[in-house]
Design a protein around this motif. Structure first.
Motif, PDB file in Angstrom:
ATOM      1  N   GLN A 211      -7.921   7.758  -1.058  1.00 10.96           N
ATOM      2  CA  GLN A 211      -8.246   6.370  -0.716  1.00 10.96           C
ATOM      3  C   GLN A 211      -6.976   5.553  -0.464  1.00 10.96           C
ATOM      4  O   GLN A 211      -6.904   4.739   0.468  1.00 10.96           O
ATOM      5  CB  GLN A 211      -9.067   5.740  -1.842  1.00 10.96           C
ATOM      6  N   ALA A 212      -5.952   5.758  -1.297  1.00 14.29           N
ATOM      7  CA  ALA A 212      -4.686   5.054  -1.117  1.00 14.29           C
ATOM      8  C   ALA A 212      -4.035   5.438   0.208  1.00 14.29           C
ATOM      9  O   ALA A 212      -3.447   4.603   0.915  1.00 14.29           O
ATOM     10  CB  ALA A 212      -3.745   5.361  -2.285  1.00 14.29           C
ATOM     11  N   GLU A 213      -4.171   6.733   0.551  1.00 15.93           N
ATOM     12  CA  GLU A 213      -3.600   7.190   1.820  1.00 15.93           C
ATOM     13  C   GLU A 213      -4.323   6.567   3.003  1.00 15.93           C
ATOM     14  O   GLU A 213      -3.710   6.178   4.002  1.00 15.93           O
ATOM     15  CB  GLU A 213      -3.673   8.706   1.887  1.00 15.93           C
TER      16      GLU A 213
ATOM     17  N   ARG B 216       0.828  -1.215   0.000  1.00 11.46           N
ATOM     18  CA  ARG B 216       0.000   0.000   0.000  1.00 11.46           C
ATOM     19  C   ARG B 216       0.859   1.260   0.000  1.00 11.46           C
ATOM     20  O   ARG B 216       0.466   2.298  -0.549  1.00 11.46           O
ATOM     21  CB  ARG B 216      -0.927  -0.015   1.205  1.00 11.46           C
TER      22      ARG B 216
ATOM     23  N   ASP C 116       1.761   1.743  -3.588  1.00  6.75           N
ATOM     24  CA  ASP C 116       0.604   2.239  -4.342  1.00  6.75           C
ATOM     25  C   ASP C 116       0.372   3.732  -4.079  1.00  6.75           C
ATOM     26  O   ASP C 116       0.122   4.514  -5.004  1.00  6.75           O
ATOM     27  CB  ASP C 116      -0.632   1.429  -3.956  1.00  6.75           C
ATOM     28  N   TYR C 117       0.495   4.083  -2.825  1.00  9.18           N
ATOM     29  CA  TYR C 117       0.293   5.487  -2.453  1.00  9.18           C
ATOM     30  C   TYR C 117       1.379   6.375  -3.070  1.00  9.18           C
ATOM     31  O   TYR C 117       1.088   7.441  -3.650  1.00  9.18           O
ATOM     32  CB  TYR C 117       0.299   5.606  -0.938  1.00  9.18           C
TER      33      TYR C 117
ATOM     34  N   GLU D 108      -8.716   8.969  -5.517  1.00  6.69           N
ATOM     35  CA  GLU D 108      -7.901   7.740  -5.469  1.00  6.69           C
ATOM     36  C   GLU D 108      -6.681   7.932  -4.573  1.00  6.69           C
ATOM     37  O   GLU D 108      -6.259   7.010  -3.857  1.00  6.69           O
ATOM     38  CB  GLU D 108      -7.473   7.332  -6.872  1.00  6.69           C
TER      39      GLU D 108
ATOM     40  N   LYS E  96      -5.861   3.663   3.037  1.00 10.12           N
ATOM     41  CA  LYS E  96      -5.455   2.248   3.130  1.00 10.12           C
ATOM     42  C   LYS E  96      -4.058   2.110   3.737  1.00 10.12           C
ATOM     43  O   LYS E  96      -3.796   1.182   4.525  1.00 10.12           O
ATOM     44  CB  LYS E  96      -5.497   1.607   1.746  1.00 10.12           C
TER      45      LYS E  96
ATOM     46  N   LYS F 226       0.747   6.840  -6.861  1.00  8.91           N
ATOM     47  CA  LYS F 226      -0.354   7.741  -7.214  1.00  8.91           C
ATOM     48  C   LYS F 226       0.006   9.202  -6.926  1.00  8.91           C
ATOM     49  O   LYS F 226      -0.405  10.112  -7.650  1.00  8.91           O
ATOM     50  CB  LYS F 226      -1.626   7.337  -6.477  1.00  8.91           C
TER      51      LYS F 226
END
Length: 360
Positions: free
Chosen positions: A180-182, A159, A162-163, A177, A184, A166
């Motif tokens: 949301q990534a943050e 994660r 991913d963060y 998004e 998670k 993005k």
């Protein structure tokens, strides 16, 4: 620092990073989180090495362990590890039995051998106790908690990637998004931190397991000391009994027949095979014998002349002086004769001490 404080710092760092124009860096965790990761990794390594080396302590022969593992897989059952104390004890008992009850050494060997076999039996008990009370619960408990830690740390790593990805894309990725990534990432950070904290905070269980290991060893050494003290007392008692008895005297042995040839002899000699004492010649001299020093020796009878004095060293040997004529009765072997002196005494003497006058 609490987990809530760690999250706030992470959020501040995230905001600071997102404000930079076109510049993104890998999201970093705070020092407390990093130190917790280091301690978890060190604990995992310690537990793994501890369990492996404990197994080696219980079963030190690597070849035997490998054979047992292979046979267990093939036969589907647990083989018993053969303790070296038991192997040594069986050897002692075997040879002690061979020596017999009359041998002090044999009796002592059996006594010590039986003690060694008892040591192997309590070593087996130690093996079972350590596995049941230390290795198995220790490994199972730690393995369960460690799997949870590794799961959350792996998820956190994914994660975070991913963060960071993005954020790097900036306007190319919708703001929702990124948020949301943050979120998670924040969730994984909480779970990973919580699981590591619980693992490290629960080290009292690990201490209890170590105490179980030491207790099993202590009981083993207590029983070992009792066995060895008992064997030692018996050996000392045996030594006292042996010393209190009169010293054994060696019994001289004689061969029952003269058919067995004696060993190779030299002028420095020992007695050859000795038959029962030969009877002296008391019958009247037959015709054709001549008299010498009141004894009769035939001029054609097998005889020899002594070239050295011979003093017997063992029973059954014939004494004579240099120059004396001896009657030859029999040739025992390549080194010894049986003969009769001028006094009518019979016995054995070395060939090297005489010169044959009339051969047999």
């Amino acid at each position: 620092m609490s987990l809530g404080g760690m999250k706030k710092q992470l959020n501040k760092a995230s905001q600071y990073m997102s404000e930079k124009m076109g510049e993104t860096e890998k999201t970093k965790m705070d020092e407390e989180f990093i130190e917790m990761e280091r301690k978890v990794d060190a604990t995992q390594k310690a537990v793994t090495d501890l369990i492996n080396h404990t197994r080696e302590y219980l079963q030190p022969n690597p070849a035997v362990r490998a054979k047992m593992n292979m046979m267990n897989k093939l036969q589907g059952k647990d083989m018993k590890y053969r303790q070296v104390e038991g192997v040594l004890g069986e050897v002692m008992v075997k040879h002690g039995t061979d020596l017999g009850h009359e041998s002090n050494f044999g009796e002592a060997l059996k006594e010590v051998g039986e003690g060694m076999i008892q040591l192997s039996e309590i070593k087996d008990s130690l093996d079972v106790s350590v596995k049941q009370d230390f290795i198995d619960p220790f490994y199972q408990s730690f393995d369960k908690d460690m799997k949870e830690v590794l799961h959350h740390r792996k998820k956190l790593s994914g994660r975070r990637l991913d963060y960071d990805y993005k954020r790097k894309k900036g306007a190319k990725v919708p703001h929702e998004e990124v948020v949301q990534a943050e979120q998670k990432l924040d969730e994984s950070l909480e779970l990973a931190g919580s699981s590591m904290f619980n693992l490290l905070a629960g080290d009292v269980e690990q201490v209890r397991q170590l105490a179980a290991l030491v207790e099993a060893q202590l009981e083993y050494h207590r029983q070992s000391a009792d066995i060895l003290e008992s064997v030692n007392d018996k050996l000392n008692k045996q030594i006292e009994e042996i010393n209190s008895k009169p010293e054994k005297e060696r019994t001289k042995r004689q061969l029952r027949t003269s058919s067995i040839a004696p060993a190779d002899r030299t002028p420095t000699h020992t007695t050859p095979a000795i038959p029962q004492a030969s009877p002296r010649h008391t019958a009247p001299p037959p015709k054709g014998l001549r008299c010498r020093q009141n004894k009769y020796i035939s001029a054609t009878q097998p005889s020899c002349k002594a070239i050295f004095d011979f003093e017997p060293e063992n029973e059954g040997e014939l004494a004579f002086k240099e120059g004396e004529i001896l009657t030859l009765v029999a040739e025992i072997d390549d080194n010894w004769f049986e003969g009769m002196s001028q006094n009518g005494d019979t016995g054995y003497f070395p060939k090297t001490y005489v010169e044959v006058v009339v051969p047999l």
